[in-house]
Design a protein around this motif. Structure first.
Motif, mmCIF file in Angstrom:
data_model
loop_
_atom_site.group_PDB
_atom_site.id
_atom_site.type_symbol
_atom_site.label_atom_id
_atom_site.label_comp_id
_atom_site.label_asym_id
_atom_site.label_seq_id
_atom_site.Cartn_x
_atom_site.Cartn_y
_atom_site.Cartn_z
ATOM 1 N N GLN A 34 0.830 -1.196 0.000
ATOM 2 C CA GLN A 34 0.000 0.000 0.000
ATOM 3 C C GLN A 34 0.872 1.257 0.000
ATOM 4 O O GLN A 34 0.514 2.262 -0.599
ATOM 5 N N ARG A 35 2.022 1.182 0.662
ATOM 6 C CA ARG A 35 2.941 2.329 0.630
ATOM 7 C C ARG A 35 3.508 2.527 -0.766
ATOM 8 O O ARG A 35 3.688 3.650 -1.238
ATOM 9 N N ALA A 36 3.785 1.402 -1.456
ATOM 10 C CA ALA A 36 4.265 1.506 -2.844
ATOM 11 C C ALA A 36 3.189 2.155 -3.712
ATOM 12 O O ALA A 36 3.487 3.007 -4.556
ATOM 13 N N ALA A 37 1.925 1.767 -3.476
ATOM 14 C CA ALA A 37 0.822 2.357 -4.247
ATOM 15 C C ALA A 37 0.712 3.852 -3.949
ATOM 16 O O ALA A 37 0.441 4.661 -4.842
ATOM 17 N N LEU A 38 0.941 4.205 -2.690
ATOM 18 C CA LEU A 38 0.900 5.631 -2.316
ATOM 19 C C LEU A 38 2.024 6.394 -3.024
ATOM 20 O O LEU A 38 1.809 7.494 -3.558
ATOM 21 N N ALA A 39 3.209 5.786 -3.066
ATOM 22 C CA ALA A 39 4.331 6.436 -3.760
ATOM 23 C C ALA A 39 4.028 6.598 -5.245
ATOM 24 O O ALA A 39 4.343 7.620 -5.849
ATOM 25 N N ARG A 40 3.393 5.597 -5.843
ATOM 26 C CA ARG A 40 3.011 5.668 -7.259
ATOM 27 C C ARG A 40 2.012 6.808 -7.477
ATOM 28 O O ARG A 40 2.102 7.548 -8.460
ATOM 29 N N THR A 41 1.062 6.938 -6.527
ATOM 30 C CA THR A 41 0.072 8.022 -6.611
ATOM 31 C C THR A 41 0.760 9.381 -6.507
ATOM 32 O O THR A 41 0.452 10.305 -7.267
ATOM 33 N N LEU A 42 1.695 9.492 -5.567
ATOM 34 C CA LEU A 42 2.401 10.766 -5.364
ATOM 35 C C LEU A 42 3.289 11.091 -6.552
ATOM 36 O O LEU A 42 3.494 12.251 -6.904
ATOM 37 N N MET A 43 3.838 10.038 -7.180
ATOM 38 C CA MET A 43 4.721 10.224 -8.331
ATOM 39 C C MET A 43 3.983 10.951 -9.447
ATOM 40 O O MET A 43 4.588 11.705 -10.210
ATOM 41 N N GLU A 44 2.682 10.723 -9.547
ATOM 42 C CA GLU A 44 1.892 11.392 -10.579
ATOM 43 C C GLU A 44 1.876 12.892 -10.351
ATOM 44 O O GLU A 44 1.688 13.672 -11.276
ATOM 45 N N ASP A 45 2.044 13.314 -9.071
ATOM 46 C CA ASP A 45 2.142 14.730 -8.714
ATOM 47 C C ASP A 45 0.967 15.544 -9.281
ATOM 48 O O ASP A 45 1.162 16.533 -9.982
ATOM 49 N N ARG A 46 -0.238 15.093 -8.965
ATOM 50 C CA ARG A 46 -1.438 15.759 -9.458
ATOM 51 C C ARG A 46 -2.073 16.545 -8.316
ATOM 52 O O ARG A 46 -2.013 16.116 -7.161
ATOM 53 N N PRO A 47 -2.736 17.669 -8.648
ATOM 54 C CA PRO A 47 -3.363 18.470 -7.594
ATOM 55 C C PRO A 47 -4.573 17.783 -6.965
ATOM 56 O O PRO A 47 -4.976 18.142 -5.863
ATOM 57 N N VAL A 48 -5.149 16.815 -7.669
ATOM 58 C CA VAL A 48 -6.327 16.122 -7.145
ATOM 59 C C VAL A 48 -6.004 14.642 -6.977
ATOM 60 O O VAL A 48 -5.416 14.028 -7.868
ATOM 61 N N VAL A 49 -6.370 14.091 -5.803
ATOM 62 C CA VAL A 49 -6.134 12.674 -5.556
ATOM 63 C C VAL A 49 -7.455 12.027 -5.132
ATOM 64 O O VAL A 49 -8.112 12.503 -4.207
ATOM 65 N N LEU A 50 -7.837 10.974 -5.843
ATOM 66 C CA LEU A 50 -9.068 10.247 -5.530
ATOM 67 C C LEU A 50 -8.690 8.870 -4.997
ATOM 68 O O LEU A 50 -7.941 8.138 -5.641
ATOM 69 N N MET A 51 -9.244 8.535 -3.806
ATOM 70 C CA MET A 51 -8.867 7.256 -3.198
ATOM 71 C C MET A 51 -10.109 6.485 -2.776
ATOM 72 O O MET A 51 -11.012 7.021 -2.139
ATOM 73 N N ASP A 52 -10.126 5.192 -3.125
ATOM 74 C CA ASP A 52 -11.265 4.340 -2.818
ATOM 75 C C ASP A 52 -10.843 3.308 -1.771
ATOM 76 O O ASP A 52 -10.251 2.290 -2.117
#
Lengths: 250, 258
Positions: A140-158
């Protein structure tokens, strides 16, 4: 280059209608995500929380109504997505998974930044390991890093933390709160405590067709301590609302 | 890390065979004892290897062609979904015609040489490869595809970076089946019309009641087929360390310790 950094636009869902197998999940629904704040969405199973999230992400089309940004620019390309499962690709190592977005867009991968992000989520030592060798929390931390890598102003999490044990979940919540500060976040969750710990605004989705109720706004910066009196009071109110929502669904 | 059990089983069967020949007194031209087959293998090795080489080339070319055409069709259907309702019935139609029935025709068209046998092998290999890969491409984890969409991936990159690697384990199952079936195509082709190859040698030996030589050719074919299968299987496992291994590899599906 993708826009980055803190969000300076609101996201508005206006008069949206979404159908699921012919019956409406919600009709003429209004919902908004204020710029830079963290919204948590709760509600009974099947009420349409995930569908609303997917509508905003552009993964399902609205039958009517629309999703727009207050700065009149499209949302596509300005959001990062984190699903219920970690969705790590089993043939890529941790670093490769973090770099997935660049690879899928045919861009030059920013190796230095990916490594820095792995450092931040505490996975530097696991950079060359395959996902199958990681623990649930590490994945899950790897997935979080992948999400952060996108560096987008909006983050959607399910429900990204729902499969983790309590201690791992608490640590990941704190990590996410720190690393996602300043971005517009929508977190769908089943866990009232998680919502109160992380959300600037906690909203309950209920009814059929569903409505989103007025937000509860817990005081203080996230991640909050759950033993503060104000949070305990908010928890009582939230549980009452969720019970009502459950009755409505039954 | 070699599993000894298959060798024990083979040795046991050979022993039973030898004992049966000794005790029943069955004539040599009906069932030669394993030792006679071994003798034929050694004394006729030059002849056997010449023919085996030809059959091996047929099998390998057939495998290569079948995999290329099969994988090509699967990729085309995945990339252009409009193609699928046209191509899939055609593939199934092609598969329902027994290759045995086509063999004389293929020999007529492609001649007595290599080409007709390779064509036969391609026909047999094409279907399992195409279906397995297409199936794998159609079953990519939906969550991965959604993630890729939010990341702004186009169709081609999604296919190359996501759907294709995700389909490889399924493709590998198809390739394993194809590898096991490939020698069939070559041998049928040699039976119907050929001047060389292990299938041709077996027919010749059979006609001249050189049954030990026939068994020797069969043994060689068996060893070749097995070696090819093991090579492909190990190669696939090595290529895909993340994927669940085949049934045949000893590390797969081991019962959990309780």
């Amino acid at each position: 280059m993708a826009p980055s950094g803190p969000a300076d636009f609101d996201i508005l869902v206006e008069q949206a209608t979404l159908q699921y197998h012919g019956s409406p999940l919600f009709e003429r629904l209004d919902f908004s995500l204020p710029a830079g704040s963290w919204t948590c969405l709760l509600g009974p199973s099947g009420v349409g929380k995930s569908s609303l999230l997917r509508l905003i992400a552009g993964l399902v089309p609205a039958a009517a109504g629309k999703v727009r940004c207050s700065d009149a620019r499209p949302l596509a390309g300005r959001l990062a997505w984190m699903g219920q499962k970690d969705d790590l690709l089993p043939w890529l190592d941790t670093l490769g998974n973090v770099l997935l977005g660049a690879r899928l867009r045919g861009q030059r991968p920013d190796l230095a930044r990916a490594k820095a992000l792995l450092e931040q989520v505490g996975l530097s030592a696991q950079a060359t390991q395959l996902p199958a060798t990681l623990s649930g929390g590490q994945r899950q931390r790897a997935a979080l890093a992948r999400t952060l890598m996108e560096d987008r102003p909006v983050v959607l999490m399910d429900e990204p933390f729902s499969s983790l044990d309590a201690i791992t979940r608490t640590r990941l919540q704190a990590l996410a709160a720190r690393l996602l500060a300043g971005r517009t976040v929508l977190l769908v969750t089943h866990d009232p405590l998680e919502a109160l710990r992380l959300g600037d605004r906690v909203q309950v989705m209920a009814g059929h067709p569903a409505r989103v109720e007025a937000p509860i706004c817990p005081a203080g910066p996230p991640p909050r301590r759950l033993d503060e009196p104000a949070i305990l009071v908010a928890q009582g109110e939230l549980l009452a609302r969720l019970a009502d929502a459950q009755d409505l669904a039954a | 890390m070699i599993n000894p059990r298959p060798f024990v089983v083979v040795a046991g069967l050979l022993l039973l065979w030898q004992l049966f020949v000794w005790s029943s007194g069955v004539p040599k031209f009906l069932l030669p004892p394993p030792l006679a087959v071994l003798q034929a293998l050694v004394s006729e090795r030059a002849l056997l290897l010449d023919h085996a080489w030809i059959t091996l080339v047929e099998i390998l070319l057939g495998l290569l062609g079948g995999v290329l055409v099969g994988a090509g069709s699967a990729l085309a259907m995945a990339l252009l979904p409009a193609l699928q309702p046209w191509l899939l019935p055609l593939m199934i139609l092609g598969q329902t015609i027994p290759v045995f029935a086509l063999a004389p025709l293929l020999v007529l068209w492609f001649g007595y040489g290599l080409a007709s046998k390779v064509a036969m092998a391609v026909l047999i290999i094409y279907f399992p490869v195409a279906v397995a890969l297409y199936d794998g491409l159609a079953r990519t984890e939906p969550g991965w595809l959604e993630l890729a969409r939010t990341m702004g991936a186009n169709r081609l990159r999604m296919l190359w970076h996501l759907r294709l690697p995700a389909a490889l384990p399924s493709f590998a199952s198809g390739l394993r089946i194809a590898t096991a079936a490939a020698p069939i195509g070559a041998i049928i082709g040699e039976w119907v019309g050929a001047s060389a190859g292990l299938g041709y040698l077996m027919l010749q030996a059979n006609g001249r009641l050189q049954i030990a030589l026939m068994f020797a050719a069969l043994t060689l074919l068996l060893v070749m087929g097995l070696a090819l299968y093991v090579l492909v299987d190990r190669g696939l496992v090595w290529l895909m360390p993340w994927a669940p291994h085949s049934l045949a590899s000893p590390s797969a599906y081991q019962p959990r310790e309780t």
